[in-house]
Motif scaffolding. Structure first.
Motif, PDB file in Angstrom:
ATOM      1  N   TRP A  87       0.849  -1.263   0.125  1.00  0.00           N
ATOM      2  CA  TRP A  87      -0.058  -0.089   0.014  1.00  0.00           C
ATOM      3  C   TRP A  87       0.903   1.205  -0.007  1.00  0.00           C
ATOM      4  O   TRP A  87       1.691   1.310   0.770  1.00  0.00           O
ATOM      5  CB  TRP A  87      -0.793  -0.079   1.341  1.00  0.00           C
ATOM      6  CG  TRP A  87      -1.907  -0.816   1.167  1.00  0.00           C
ATOM      7  CD1 TRP A  87      -1.892  -2.367   1.926  1.00  0.00           C
ATOM      8  CD2 TRP A  87      -3.066  -0.980   0.721  1.00  0.00           C
ATOM      9  NE1 TRP A  87      -2.809  -3.092   1.839  1.00  0.00           N
ATOM     10  CE2 TRP A  87      -3.723  -2.365   0.719  1.00  0.00           C
ATOM     11  CE3 TRP A  87      -3.461  -0.193  -0.217  1.00  0.00           C
ATOM     12  CZ2 TRP A  87      -5.019  -2.811   0.397  1.00  0.00           C
ATOM     13  CZ3 TRP A  87      -4.948  -0.543  -0.758  1.00  0.00           C
ATOM     14  CH2 TRP A  87      -5.517  -1.750  -0.365  1.00  0.00           C
TER      15      TRP A  87
ATOM     16  N   SER B 164      -0.605   4.533  -0.951  1.00  0.00           N
ATOM     17  CA  SER B 164      -1.502   5.653  -0.451  1.00  0.00           C
ATOM     18  C   SER B 164      -2.949   5.040  -0.292  1.00  0.00           C
ATOM     19  O   SER B 164      -3.818   4.495  -1.082  1.00  0.00           O
ATOM     20  CB  SER B 164      -1.536   6.682  -1.646  1.00  0.00           C
ATOM     21  OG  SER B 164      -2.492   7.658  -1.571  1.00  0.00           O
ATOM     22  N   ARG B 165      -3.737   5.433   0.769  1.00  0.00           N
ATOM     23  CA  ARG B 165      -4.953   4.887   1.032  1.00  0.00           C
ATOM     24  C   ARG B 165      -5.845   6.022   1.261  1.00  0.00           C
ATOM     25  O   ARG B 165      -5.661   7.113   1.426  1.00  0.00           O
ATOM     26  CB  ARG B 165      -5.009   4.137   2.400  1.00  0.00           C
ATOM     27  CG  ARG B 165      -4.140   2.833   2.524  1.00  0.00           C
ATOM     28  CD  ARG B 165      -4.507   2.133   3.785  1.00  0.00           C
ATOM     29  NE  ARG B 165      -3.645   0.658   4.017  1.00  0.00           N
ATOM     30  CZ  ARG B 165      -4.583  -0.236   3.896  1.00  0.00           C
ATOM     31  NH1 ARG B 165      -5.638  -0.361   3.900  1.00  0.00           N
ATOM     32  NH2 ARG B 165      -3.798  -1.502   3.786  1.00  0.00           N
ATOM     33  N   ARG B 166      -7.061   5.885   0.752  1.00  0.00           N
ATOM     34  CA  ARG B 166      -7.790   6.781   0.613  1.00  0.00           C
ATOM     35  C   ARG B 166      -7.903   7.834   2.149  1.00  0.00           C
ATOM     36  O   ARG B 166      -7.938   8.833   1.840  1.00  0.00           O
ATOM     37  CB  ARG B 166      -9.227   6.451   0.343  1.00  0.00           C
ATOM     38  CG  ARG B 166     -10.233   7.547   0.131  1.00  0.00           C
ATOM     39  CD  ARG B 166     -11.488   6.905  -0.295  1.00  0.00           C
ATOM     40  NE  ARG B 166     -11.276   6.632  -1.845  1.00  0.00           N
ATOM     41  CZ  ARG B 166     -12.126   6.957  -2.817  1.00  0.00           C
ATOM     42  NH1 ARG B 166     -13.088   7.697  -2.488  1.00  0.00           N
ATOM     43  NH2 ARG B 166     -11.813   6.740  -3.966  1.00  0.00           N
ATOM     44  N   GLU B 167      -8.057   6.987   2.982  1.00  0.00           N
ATOM     45  CA  GLU B 167      -7.853   7.929   4.508  1.00  0.00           C
ATOM     46  C   GLU B 167      -6.992   8.797   4.662  1.00  0.00           C
ATOM     47  O   GLU B 167      -6.743   9.675   5.449  1.00  0.00           O
ATOM     48  CB  GLU B 167      -8.309   6.789   5.501  1.00  0.00           C
ATOM     49  CG  GLU B 167      -7.313   5.906   5.748  1.00  0.00           C
ATOM     50  CD  GLU B 167      -7.292   4.548   5.098  1.00  0.00           C
ATOM     51  OE1 GLU B 167      -6.833   3.529   5.292  1.00  0.00           O
ATOM     52  OE2 GLU B 167      -8.642   4.565   3.899  1.00  0.00           O
ATOM     53  N   GLN B 168      -5.710   8.484   3.844  1.00  0.00           N
ATOM     54  CA  GLN B 168      -4.609   9.489   3.897  1.00  0.00           C
ATOM     55  C   GLN B 168      -4.518  10.574   3.074  1.00  0.00           C
ATOM     56  O   GLN B 168      -3.744  11.465   3.331  1.00  0.00           O
ATOM     57  CB  GLN B 168      -3.320   8.540   3.720  1.00  0.00           C
ATOM     58  CG  GLN B 168      -2.923   7.506   4.568  1.00  0.00           C
ATOM     59  CD  GLN B 168      -1.821   6.552   3.990  1.00  0.00           C
ATOM     60  OE1 GLN B 168      -1.854   6.585   2.675  1.00  0.00           O
ATOM     61  NE2 GLN B 168      -1.094   6.128   4.824  1.00  0.00           N
ATOM     62  N   TRP B 169      -5.773  10.690   2.050  1.00  0.00           N
ATOM     63  CA  TRP B 169      -5.701  11.649   1.041  1.00  0.00           C
ATOM     64  C   TRP B 169      -6.302  12.963   2.142  1.00  0.00           C
ATOM     65  O   TRP B 169      -7.187  12.809   2.660  1.00  0.00           O
ATOM     66  CB  TRP B 169      -6.754  11.561  -0.028  1.00  0.00           C
ATOM     67  CG  TRP B 169      -6.309  10.290  -0.758  1.00  0.00           C
ATOM     68  CD1 TRP B 169      -5.345   9.569  -0.769  1.00  0.00           C
ATOM     69  CD2 TRP B 169      -7.005   9.936  -1.882  1.00  0.00           C
ATOM     70  NE1 TRP B 169      -5.028   8.600  -1.767  1.00  0.00           N
ATOM     71  CE2 TRP B 169      -6.183   8.670  -2.538  1.00  0.00           C
ATOM     72  CE3 TRP B 169      -8.073  10.241  -2.631  1.00  0.00           C
ATOM     73  CZ2 TRP B 169      -6.735   8.022  -3.430  1.00  0.00           C
ATOM     74  CZ3 TRP B 169      -8.652   9.270  -3.568  1.00  0.00           C
ATOM     75  CH2 TRP B 169      -8.087   8.361  -3.851  1.00  0.00           C
ATOM     76  N   ARG B 170      -5.753  14.167   1.601  1.00  0.00           N
ATOM     77  CA  ARG B 170      -6.269  15.447   2.027  1.00  0.00           C
ATOM     78  C   ARG B 170      -6.200  16.518   1.033  1.00  0.00           C
ATOM     79  O   ARG B 170      -5.769  16.420   0.212  1.00  0.00           O
ATOM     80  CB  ARG B 170      -5.349  15.853   3.360  1.00  0.00           C
ATOM     81  CG  ARG B 170      -5.257  14.927   4.024  1.00  0.00           C
ATOM     82  CD  ARG B 170      -5.555  15.638   5.620  1.00  0.00           C
ATOM     83  NE  ARG B 170      -5.613  14.460   6.479  1.00  0.00           N
ATOM     84  CZ  ARG B 170      -6.244  14.337   7.714  1.00  0.00           C
ATOM     85  NH1 ARG B 170      -6.845  15.575   7.978  1.00  0.00           N
ATOM     86  NH2 ARG B 170      -6.323  13.435   8.333  1.00  0.00           N
TER      87      ARG B 170
END
Length: 90
Positions: free
Chosen positions: A82, A84-90
């Motif tokens: 992994w 980049s997980r969606r919850e890491q996006w800002r």
């Protein structure tokens, strides 16, 4: 990133913009509904062109197993990579 190409001082070229316009089929690519419709059309075209026994519809959440099973390979001992997980996006 693609929106930066519209800035007057942008000098990196329009390759990404051209790709998005071709993919979306319109210069009005900067719209979620337009891009999602293009994505759905693309997936439908792939499903129509590729015989079902040759097609693996895979999502990253599936990890190694579906890919390895299709390829006839053992599942690696290493965790799925992994980045980049969606919850890491800002």
């Amino acid at each position: 990133m693609a929106r930066q190409a519209f800035a007057p001082d942008w000098s990196q070229g329009r390759d990404l913009i051209t790709l998005l316009e071709q993919f979306a089929g319109t210069s009005n690519w900067d719209d979620r509904a337009t891009l999602m419709a293009a994505y759905d059309r693309h997936n439908a075209a792939v499903r129509a062109a590729v015989p079902p026994h040759r097609l693996l519809e895979w999502k990253a959440a599936g990890g190694w197993a579906p890919i390895c099973e299709r390829l006839g390979l053992p599942i690696p001992d290493a965790p799925f990579p992994w980045r980049s997980r969606r919850e890491q996006w800002r």
